[in-house]
Design an enzyme around this catalytic site. Structure first.
Site, mmCIF file in Angstrom:
data_model
loop_
_atom_site.group_PDB
_atom_site.id
_atom_site.type_symbol
_atom_site.label_atom_id
_atom_site.label_comp_id
_atom_site.label_asym_id
_atom_site.label_seq_id
_atom_site.Cartn_x
_atom_site.Cartn_y
_atom_site.Cartn_z
ATOM 1 N N CYS A 1 0.862 -1.186 0.000
ATOM 2 C CA CYS A 1 0.000 0.000 0.000
ATOM 3 C C CYS A 1 0.900 1.239 0.000
ATOM 4 O O CYS A 1 1.612 1.485 0.977
ATOM 5 C CB CYS A 1 -0.916 0.010 1.214
ATOM 6 S SG CYS A 1 -2.005 1.449 1.259
ATOM 7 N N ASN B 1 0.814 -5.666 -5.646
ATOM 8 C CA ASN B 1 -0.632 -5.887 -5.675
ATOM 9 C C ASN B 1 -1.122 -5.591 -7.086
ATOM 10 O O ASN B 1 -0.509 -4.851 -7.831
ATOM 11 C CB ASN B 1 -1.331 -5.026 -4.623
ATOM 12 C CG ASN B 1 -1.119 -3.530 -4.855
ATOM 13 O OD1 ASN B 1 -0.231 -3.103 -5.593
ATOM 14 N ND2 ASN B 1 -1.966 -2.718 -4.236
ATOM 15 N N HIS C 1 -3.179 -4.429 -10.501
ATOM 16 C CA HIS C 1 -3.881 -3.240 -11.008
ATOM 17 C C HIS C 1 -4.245 -3.413 -12.475
ATOM 18 O O HIS C 1 -3.471 -4.004 -13.239
ATOM 19 C CB HIS C 1 -2.990 -1.998 -10.865
ATOM 20 C CG HIS C 1 -2.675 -1.652 -9.450
ATOM 21 N ND1 HIS C 1 -3.448 -0.801 -8.675
ATOM 22 C CD2 HIS C 1 -1.675 -2.071 -8.633
ATOM 23 C CE1 HIS C 1 -2.928 -0.706 -7.478
ATOM 24 N NE2 HIS C 1 -1.860 -1.471 -7.404
ATOM 25 N N GLU D 1 -10.752 0.590 -5.562
ATOM 26 C CA GLU D 1 -9.777 -0.303 -4.948
ATOM 27 C C GLU D 1 -10.357 -1.668 -4.593
ATOM 28 O O GLU D 1 -11.484 -1.763 -4.077
ATOM 29 C CB GLU D 1 -9.201 0.319 -3.670
ATOM 30 C CG GLU D 1 -8.150 1.364 -3.919
ATOM 31 C CD GLU D 1 -7.261 1.583 -2.715
ATOM 32 O OE1 GLU D 1 -7.057 0.641 -1.931
ATOM 33 O OE2 GLU D 1 -6.773 2.724 -2.558
ATOM 34 N N CYS E 1 -4.580 6.302 -4.481
ATOM 35 C CA CYS E 1 -4.002 4.956 -4.407
ATOM 36 C C CYS E 1 -2.552 5.059 -4.871
ATOM 37 O O CYS E 1 -2.305 5.376 -6.046
ATOM 38 C CB CYS E 1 -4.784 3.999 -5.300
ATOM 39 S SG CYS E 1 -4.193 2.297 -5.263
ATOM 40 N N GLY F 1 -1.572 2.294 -7.141
ATOM 41 C CA GLY F 1 -2.352 2.527 -8.353
ATOM 42 C C GLY F 1 -1.764 3.637 -9.204
ATOM 43 O O GLY F 1 -1.769 3.555 -10.442
HETATM 44 N N1 LIG Z 1 -6.714 -2.060 -2.055
HETATM 45 C C1 LIG Z 1 -5.314 -2.406 -2.356
HETATM 46 C C2 LIG Z 1 -4.393 -2.086 -1.156
HETATM 47 C C3 LIG Z 1 -4.271 -0.579 -0.881
HETATM 48 C C4 LIG Z 1 -3.534 0.125 -1.980
HETATM 49 C C5 LIG Z 1 -3.637 1.646 -1.986
HETATM 50 N N2 LIG Z 1 -4.438 2.255 -0.989
HETATM 51 C C6 LIG Z 1 -2.275 2.301 -2.095
HETATM 52 O O1 LIG Z 1 -2.099 3.440 -1.619
HETATM 53 O O2 LIG Z 1 -1.381 1.678 -2.728
HETATM 54 C C7 LIG Z 1 -5.240 -3.914 -2.691
HETATM 55 O O3 LIG Z 1 -6.078 -4.689 -2.194
HETATM 56 O O4 LIG Z 1 -4.300 -4.274 -3.417
#
Ligand SMILES: N[C@H](CCC[C@H](N)C(=O)O)C(=O)O
Length: 275
Positions: free
Chosen positions: A71, A160, A162, A211, A220, A223
């Site tokens: 995150c 994570n 995207h 998200e 994000c 993101g």
């Molecule tokens: N919802 C995202 C995690 C938070 C990512 C975001 N809030 C950031 O600042 O990178 C996931 O499940 O991969």
């Protein structure tokens, strides 16, 4: 249990100091504390923990209780938390995450961290590692059908997953109707975060996000990194660009020499409380 409410560009989490507090069921706690009516209200919770490999360790849980690998907005706030609370005196720290060790450079003003630059590591472009069901590598313009309409998505992992859609105008329909359907689409075995991006020019991108596990957030970090990488892969921007989000601005650079992505942005403490 003491907690600290913090945000990065409006992406707000409840931070819990795992050096002091023992959290036995973070998934359930994330659901309860994130509720904006019956709880504290946040996009999720973040545990700050000891690490054997880095200065600190971070675990992040979305509002639905699911744990994410990384995150971006949260890790900047972790840097702020540990410096401001005198758990470190260094302005360069490392944080262990499920997406590997990340290095942070902290900007300090009047003895408080205000801003941080994070080495987010290399983007992951192999479909099997994002993961996305695709034969493309990199996954550029993968057509995903929702409600009988095909959408061209560029998929990138920052640890994570995207999926980035480039649009001429970002609408609530994109974010609130298409976003949740893409989040759980069968092409994404671990679900996915969905970014809608408008290219303003070769140095500036506007982006909104739906998200995984939290719904629309005001920003994000991972993101924004995925969006910059996708924009470069599609020949739309330079390798460094400002990403304008509802909650603020992040500066993202995909360094050609190291292949690492760097994210720079603010970190803010809102209040401290007891749960
Ligand atoms: N919802 C995202 C995690 C938070 C990512 C975001 N809030 C950031 O600042 O990178 C996931 O499940 O991969």
């Amino acid at each position: 249990m003491k907690f600290t409410k913090m945000h990065g560009c409006g992406n707000d989490y409840v931070y819990i100091n795992g050096f002091i507090e023992n959290v036995s069921d973070p998934e359930s706690l994330a659901i309860k504390m994130s509720d904006r009516h019956f709880g504290v209200g946040s996009d999720g919770i973040v545990l700050i923990l000891p690490s054997d490999t880095s200065d600190f360790r971070m675990r992040m849980f979305n509002a639905d209780g699911s744990e994410a690998e990384m995150c971006g907005n949260a890790i900047r706030c972790v840097g702020k938390y540990v410096y401001d609370n005198k758990m470190t005196e260094s302005k360069v720290i490392t944080v262990e995450t499920l997406a590997g060790m990340k290095k942070l450079e902290l900007t300090v003003e009047k003895d408080r961290v205000t801003y941080a630059k994070v080495d987010m590591g290399e983007p992951i472009l192999a479909p099997g590692k994002i993961p996305v069901v695709s034969t493309l590598e990199p996954v550029i313009g993968e057509l995903v059908v929702v409600d009988h309409q095909a959408y061209a998505l560029t998929c990138v992992s920052m640890g994570n997953p995207h999926a980035v859609a480039f649009v001429d105008e970002i609408t609530d329909s994109h974010v609130h109707e298409l976003g949740p359907k893409l989040e759980v689409h069968e092409k994404f075995p671990q679900k996915i975060n969905v970014e809608f991006a408008r290219i303003k020019d070769e140095d500036n991108i506007e982006m909104r996000v739906w998200e995984r596990g939290s719904g629309e957030t005001l920003a994000c970090g991972t993101g924004a990194c995925a969006t910059l990488v996708a924009a470069v892969l599609n020949g739309k921007t330079n390798r460094k660009a400002a990403v304008d989000l509802i909650g603020g601005q992040l500066i993202i650079e995909w360094d050609e020499a190291t292949n690492h992505v760097f994210m720079s942005g603010p970190a803010v403490t809102v209040f401290e409380g007891v749960w």
